[in-house]
Write a protein that holds these residues in place. Structure first.
Motif, PDB file in Angstrom:
ATOM      1  N   GLU A 195       0.812  -1.221   0.000  1.00  0.00           N
ATOM      2  CA  GLU A 195       0.000   0.000   0.000  1.00  0.00           C
ATOM      3  C   GLU A 195       0.846   1.271   0.000  1.00  0.00           C
ATOM      4  OE1 GLU A 195      -2.895  -0.463   3.129  1.00  0.00           O
ATOM      5  OE2 GLU A 195      -3.943  -2.058   2.024  1.00  0.00           O
ATOM      6  N   GLY A 196       2.140   1.106  -0.279  1.00  0.00           N
ATOM      7  CA  GLY A 196       2.981   2.286  -0.493  1.00  0.00           C
ATOM      8  C   GLY A 196       3.608   2.860   0.759  1.00  0.00           C
ATOM      9  N   ARG A 197       3.548   2.131   1.860  1.00  0.00           N
ATOM     10  CA  ARG A 197       4.142   2.661   3.087  1.00  0.00           C
ATOM     11  C   ARG A 197       5.461   1.970   3.437  1.00  0.00           C
ATOM     12  NH1 ARG A 197      -1.307   2.496   3.952  1.00  0.00           N
ATOM     13  NH2 ARG A 197      -1.230   0.526   5.083  1.00  0.00           N
ATOM     14  N   GLY A 198       6.073   1.360   2.405  1.00  0.00           N
ATOM     15  CA  GLY A 198       7.366   0.714   2.612  1.00  0.00           C
ATOM     16  C   GLY A 198       8.488   1.737   2.693  1.00  0.00           C
ATOM     17  N   CYS A 199       9.636   1.306   3.203  1.00  0.00           N
ATOM     18  CA  CYS A 199      10.774   2.213   3.389  1.00  0.00           C
ATOM     19  C   CYS A 199      11.817   1.999   2.290  1.00  0.00           C
ATOM     20  CB  CYS A 199      11.427   1.951   4.749  1.00  0.00           C
ATOM     21  SG  CYS A 199      10.260   2.052   6.113  1.00  0.00           S
ATOM     22  N   GLY A 200      12.778   2.899   2.250  1.00  0.00           N
ATOM     23  CA  GLY A 200      13.899   2.766   1.322  1.00  0.00           C
ATOM     24  C   GLY A 200      13.566   3.318  -0.047  1.00  0.00           C
ATOM     25  N   PRO A 201      14.581   3.441  -0.916  1.00  0.00           N
ATOM     26  CA  PRO A 201      14.383   4.042  -2.240  1.00  0.00           C
ATOM     27  C   PRO A 201      13.334   3.303  -3.074  1.00  0.00           C
ATOM     28  CG  PRO A 201      16.617   3.122  -1.997  1.00  0.00           C
ATOM     29  CD  PRO A 201      15.986   3.087  -0.651  1.00  0.00           C
ATOM     30  N   ASN A 202      13.231   1.973  -2.881  1.00  0.00           N
ATOM     31  CA  ASN A 202      12.237   1.214  -3.649  1.00  0.00           C
ATOM     32  C   ASN A 202      10.969   0.937  -2.842  1.00  0.00           C
ATOM     33  OD1 ASN A 202      14.003   1.017  -5.875  1.00  0.00           O
ATOM     34  ND2 ASN A 202      15.080  -0.664  -4.832  1.00  0.00           N
ATOM     35  N   ALA A 203      10.882   1.522  -1.659  1.00  0.00           N
ATOM     36  CA  ALA A 203       9.718   1.337  -0.779  1.00  0.00           C
ATOM     37  C   ALA A 203       9.353  -0.142  -0.650  1.00  0.00           C
ATOM     38  CB  ALA A 203       8.521   2.138  -1.308  1.00  0.00           C
ATOM     39  N   ASP A 204      10.388  -0.997  -0.464  1.00  0.00           N
ATOM     40  CA  ASP A 204      10.142  -2.444  -0.514  1.00  0.00           C
ATOM     41  C   ASP A 204      10.424  -3.176   0.795  1.00  0.00           C
ATOM     42  OD1 ASP A 204      12.858  -2.160  -0.537  1.00  0.00           O
ATOM     43  OD2 ASP A 204      13.194  -3.273  -2.402  1.00  0.00           O
ATOM     44  N   HIS A 205      10.476  -2.466   1.890  1.00  0.00           N
ATOM     45  CA  HIS A 205      10.670  -3.136   3.186  1.00  0.00           C
ATOM     46  C   HIS A 205      10.145  -2.242   4.308  1.00  0.00           C
ATOM     47  CE1 HIS A 205      14.454  -0.794   2.506  1.00  0.00           C
ATOM     48  NE2 HIS A 205      14.218  -0.436   3.756  1.00  0.00           N
ATOM     49  N   VAL A 206      10.137  -2.763   5.537  1.00  0.00           N
ATOM     50  CA  VAL A 206       9.828  -1.922   6.696  1.00  0.00           C
ATOM     51  C   VAL A 206      11.052  -1.955   7.619  1.00  0.00           C
ATOM     52  CG1 VAL A 206       7.343  -2.344   6.543  1.00  0.00           C
ATOM     53  CG2 VAL A 206       8.754  -3.819   8.005  1.00  0.00           C
ATOM     54  N   MET A 207      11.001  -1.187   8.702  1.00  0.00           N
ATOM     55  CA  MET A 207      12.168  -1.120   9.583  1.00  0.00           C
ATOM     56  C   MET A 207      11.875  -1.784  10.927  1.00  0.00           C
ATOM     57  SD  MET A 207      14.079   0.503   7.469  1.00  0.00           S
ATOM     58  CE  MET A 207      15.573   0.794   8.400  1.00  0.00           C
ATOM     59  N   LEU A 208      12.865  -2.500  11.423  1.00  0.00           N
ATOM     60  CA  LEU A 208      12.786  -3.072  12.768  1.00  0.00           C
ATOM     61  C   LEU A 208      13.646  -2.196  13.686  1.00  0.00           C
ATOM     62  CD1 LEU A 208      12.094  -5.314  14.830  1.00  0.00           C
ATOM     63  CD2 LEU A 208      14.057  -6.593  13.954  1.00  0.00           C
ATOM     64  N   LYS A 209      12.992  -1.595  14.659  1.00  0.00           N
ATOM     65  CA  LYS A 209      13.696  -0.650  15.541  1.00  0.00           C
ATOM     66  C   LYS A 209      14.153  -1.345  16.818  1.00  0.00           C
ATOM     67  CE  LYS A 209      12.632   3.686  17.985  1.00  0.00           C
ATOM     68  NZ  LYS A 209      13.944   4.359  17.892  1.00  0.00           N
ATOM     69  N   LEU A 210      15.432  -1.284  17.089  1.00  0.00           N
ATOM     70  CA  LEU A 210      15.992  -1.882  18.307  1.00  0.00           C
ATOM     71  C   LEU A 210      16.787  -0.868  19.125  1.00  0.00           C
ATOM     72  CD1 LEU A 210      17.521  -5.233  16.914  1.00  0.00           C
ATOM     73  CD2 LEU A 210      15.352  -4.966  18.093  1.00  0.00           C
ATOM     74  N   ASP A 211      17.100   0.286  18.505  1.00  0.00           N
ATOM     75  CA  ASP A 211      18.081   1.185  19.135  1.00  0.00           C
ATOM     76  C   ASP A 211      17.629   1.728  20.491  1.00  0.00           C
ATOM     77  OD1 ASP A 211      16.156   2.533  17.678  1.00  0.00           O
ATOM     78  OD2 ASP A 211      17.402   4.289  17.338  1.00  0.00           O
ATOM     79  N   HIS A 212      16.293   1.761  20.706  1.00  0.00           N
ATOM     80  CA  HIS A 212      15.805   2.265  21.995  1.00  0.00           C
ATOM     81  C   HIS A 212      16.116   1.302  23.146  1.00  0.00           C
ATOM     82  CE1 HIS A 212      12.774  -0.373  20.305  1.00  0.00           C
ATOM     83  NE2 HIS A 212      12.286  -0.548  21.506  1.00  0.00           N
ATOM     84  N   LEU A 213      16.514   0.067  22.810  1.00  0.00           N
ATOM     85  CA  LEU A 213      16.810  -0.919  23.863  1.00  0.00           C
ATOM     86  C   LEU A 213      18.127  -0.609  24.563  1.00  0.00           C
ATOM     87  CD1 LEU A 213      15.854  -4.222  21.986  1.00  0.00           C
ATOM     88  CD2 LEU A 213      14.438  -2.880  23.546  1.00  0.00           C
ATOM     89  N   GLY A 214      18.982   0.133  23.890  1.00  0.00           N
ATOM     90  CA  GLY A 214      20.265   0.474  24.496  1.00  0.00           C
ATOM     91  C   GLY A 214      21.328  -0.572  24.187  1.00  0.00           C
ATOM     92  N   MET A 215      22.557  -0.110  24.136  1.00  0.00           N
ATOM     93  CA  MET A 215      23.692  -0.967  23.793  1.00  0.00           C
ATOM     94  C   MET A 215      23.814  -2.177  24.725  1.00  0.00           C
ATOM     95  SD  MET A 215      26.274  -1.388  21.844  1.00  0.00           S
ATOM     96  CE  MET A 215      27.134   0.026  21.164  1.00  0.00           C
ATOM     97  N   ASP A 216      23.585  -1.965  26.022  1.00  0.00           N
ATOM     98  CA  ASP A 216      23.793  -3.058  26.978  1.00  0.00           C
ATOM     99  C   ASP A 216      22.876  -4.239  26.692  1.00  0.00           C
ATOM    100  OD1 ASP A 216      25.705  -1.651  28.186  1.00  0.00           O
ATOM    101  OD2 ASP A 216      24.554  -1.143  30.007  1.00  0.00           O
ATOM    102  N   VAL A 217      21.571  -3.940  26.491  1.00  0.00           N
ATOM    103  CA  VAL A 217      20.609  -5.019  26.233  1.00  0.00           C
ATOM    104  C   VAL A 217      20.947  -5.718  24.920  1.00  0.00           C
ATOM    105  CG1 VAL A 217      18.184  -5.510  25.687  1.00  0.00           C
ATOM    106  CG2 VAL A 217      18.746  -3.971  27.564  1.00  0.00           C
TER     107      VAL A 217
END
Lengths: 589, 86
Positions: A301-323
């Protein structure tokens, strides 16, 4: 033509040197049968080596357990499509097989009390659907590697004859349909050879390479399944392909559910946490098929990410380096290696990835290949056996549980070995060779010697994989699948016009890839046709237009024949060996 | 093709097949390296790459992902080169 090909004779020919093939070969070699194993790569580079998770067995070392609970979980996990006799056999045999592997040197991880450690996996329960069970035995995160190496060393000791870097081209069969061996090609020289055998076992693994994004090694091209189809044998339940929602986009490697379990979540291009819309309660921890379809929908439905809008993002950075460093070190190192980013500071591009072929060559629990060749649905194909991911015995039904694939290969590898030993006692002599069958295999090979301009194998392969991903992936409707069938048929027609530019003999990998593509094309067609025909949702086969399981019409196995692209069906074996049947129930976790 | 060129093409083809491994991660690390970089390596680095390919899949993966250092310290450099071309 066939008279000029060198011939080698063995009691048994095993094609494929992963865990299933090597376990069967070992059983045979230890019984003094003359066994040949043909493998297109060096045996310890087979895909079994990638199975890190472990192997299920109801040892009850950590929590209470018994084989009957394991049987229930496997059948429920299969969405009731598994054959219950085969499941009972596997779950009963499991503890013995783990002990046997341990005695053979597989270093299973241990508890402080010295017993084998067992970890809990999804889908495992105590007391038929009660509390979580802990059933998976593992040799750290290298269980497949440890099993494969142990089996290889034991085979060397037992004097199994290995033909390393030989590609099996086709089965040889006579007018009665008895399998007499196979035509193989030495990859180094391009020379062909006939291996005659009283019994032939296919153990060539899965076919993840029919999809663009997949977790499988490049060698997983379903060669044995292609050989079976060309010999007139159907493939069973091919519409059931297990997808994992979070593979690295465009590459396929798996990012385990643990990443979301630790608090990671998915975002679309607007930065929206879209799983809240699809699964308000479970959100990012909803079941695999729900998360996979949500990702597909966002991209479509056009809400993909990247130049080809062909994927989504998995966000982990809020977990912090230690975790991340402590709980997800393997994921961090994979991301750093392949994407050159650190998940502790950047999100990861993900897309559903094809993981495991539940369908395959139909067999009974002895590994004998069975097909509706005459009067009944399950007549044995004389002289032919199949085990492991290339086979459909069927213990995984519509959905495989984690930890059951390594178990499947050792249990049925051993069972097939034992059955072949008996078969050899009753079939003491080689049958007359079938030259026309050899000629057919040679014609398939020599066709690639045609010179001139034509379609490129690489291009066709890429188009096939993209087509299967778009039209037979996690989002299935009548319209999408019908288009998929047409597209794969069109690609199959174009394959006839493909030509190779490299006609050298020595290590001609282009020719090997062309032969592999023929297998992939047949398997893709079996998959998309079977998926189009099955008008229900069951396990991994999820239809938007038929969202419910329909036991009345569809509690049956599909069988796809190459000839005429014909589909047939046969009943599920609901009767176990000794215990009561588990009747279909709603599958709720 | 003259015989030297033919030998070299054969060596390359053999090498490509040796890079087909049991794990997707290894396929993705090794195959592009052979196709795009191998030819430009020094003789010494080519030799090191061959030594690396002799490792078993699991060991090779752990080295290339920097989880376990290789037993042979001399291979660190070729490992870095492979990683930098992914």
């Amino acid at each position: 033509m066939s008279s000029s090909i060198p011939v080698r004779r063995f009691d048994t020919l095993v094609i494929g040197a992963g865990g299933g093939g090597l376990r069967a070969a070992l059983q045979l070699a230890q019984a003094d049968a003359h066994v040949a194993v043909v493998s297109k790569v060096f045996p310890t580079r087979s895909h079994t080596v990638a199975a890190q998770g472990g192997m299920n067995a109801a040892l009850a070392n950590v929590l209470p357990d018994n084989w009957h609970w394991h049987m229930f979980d496997t059948i429920k996990g299969s969405d009731y499509l598994a054959d219950q006799d085969a499941v009972e056999y596997m779950c009963r045999a499991a503890p013995r097989l783990v002990v046997e592997l341990e005695h053979a040197g597989v270093p299973f991880s241990r508890l402080d009390n010295g017993k084998i450690y067992q970890r809990p996996f999804g889908g495992q329960s105590q007391n038929f659907g009660g509390d979580q069970a802990a059933r998976t035995c593992a040799a750290a995160d290298r269980t497949g590697h440890a099993i494969l190496h142990s089996l290889y060393q034991q085979n060397i000791h037992a004097k199994t004859h290995f033909f390393d870097e030989y590609l099996a081209l086709d089965l040889i069969y006579d007018d009665e349909g008895t399998i007499l061996g196979a035509v193989v090609m030495e990859i180094e020289t391009g020379e062909t050879m006939v291996i005659e055998a009283k019994a032939t076992l296919l153990a060539t693994g899965g076919a993840g390479q029919i999809f663009r994004t997949n977790t499988n090694a490049h060698i997983n091209t379903g060669d044995g399944m292609g050989m079976a189809l060309r010999a007139g044998i159907p493939l069973q339940d091919m519409e059931f392909f297990q997808f994992h929602p979070t593979g690295i986009a465009g590459k396929g490697m798996l990012i385990t559910e643990g990443a979301r379990g630790e608090g990671g979540y998915l975002l679309n291009k607007d930065g929206e946490r879209f799983m809240e819309r699809y699964a308000p309660n479970a959100k990012d921890l909803a079941s695999r098929d729900v998360v996979s379809r949500a990702i597909y929908t966002e991209v479509k439905e056009g809400r993909g990410c990247g130049p080809n809008a062909d994927h989504v993002m998995l966000k982990l950075d809020h977990l912090g380096m230690d975790v991340i460093q402590k709980r997800l070190p393997g994921i961090r190192s994979t991301i750093q290696t392949f994407l050159h980013i650190d998940p502790a500071s950047e999100s990861i591009p993900v897309y559903p990835t094809a993981h495991y072929t539940m369908g395959g060559i139909p067999t009974n629990r002895h590994g004998q290949v069975v097909a509706p060749l005459g009067q009944t649905a399950e007549e044995t194909v004389q002289g032919l056996y199949a085990v492991g991911e290339c086979a459909c015995v069927s213990v995984h039904g519509a959905n495989r549980l984690g930890g059951n694939s390594l178990l499947d290969i050792v249990v049925f590898g051993r069972a097939a070995g034992n059955h072949i030993i008996d078969y050899l006692k009753e079939n003491r002599y080689h049958r007359p060779m079938a030259d026309d069958s050899i000629d057919k295999a040679m014609a398939r090979l020599s066709r690639w010697g045609q010179k001139g301009e034509g379609e490129s194998v690489r291009q066709l392969k890429d188009e096939l994989k993209k087509t299967m991903e778009d039209f037979c992936g996690v989002f299935r409707t009548d319209e999408i699948l019908a288009e998929g069938v047409d597209k794969v048929i069109a690609l199959e027609a174009r394959l006839q016009d493909a030509r190779l530019q490299d006609h050298s003999k020595v290590f001609n990998t282009a020719r090997v890839e062309a032969l592999e593509l023929e297998n992939l094309m047949d398997i893709a067609l079996a998959t998309v046709c079977s998926a189009h025909a099955r008008k229900e949702s069951r396990g991994a086969h999820s239809r938007i237009d038929y969202p419910d399981r329909d036991d009345e019409r569809w509690l049956k196995h599909s069988l796809f024949f190459k000839e005429g692209r014909k589909l047939d069906y046969k009943p599920v074996r609901m009767k176990p060996l000794t215990v009561d049947s588990f009747p279909p129930k709603a599958r709720v976790y | 093709m003259n015989s030297i060129a033919e030998d070299s093409a054969n060596i390359k083809a053999r090498l490509q097949w040796r890079c087909r491994r049991g794990m997707l991660e290894l396929d993705l690390l090794l195959l592009p390296f052979v196709e795009n970089v191998y030819d430009s390596l020094s003789a010494e680095d080519k030799h090191k790459f061959h030594l690396l390919l002799d490792l078993q899949d699991q060991e090779l993966l752990e080295c290339l992902m920097l989880q376990t250092p290789p037993q042979d310290n001399n291979l660190n450099d070729i490992i870095s080169q492979i990683r930098s071309t992914v």
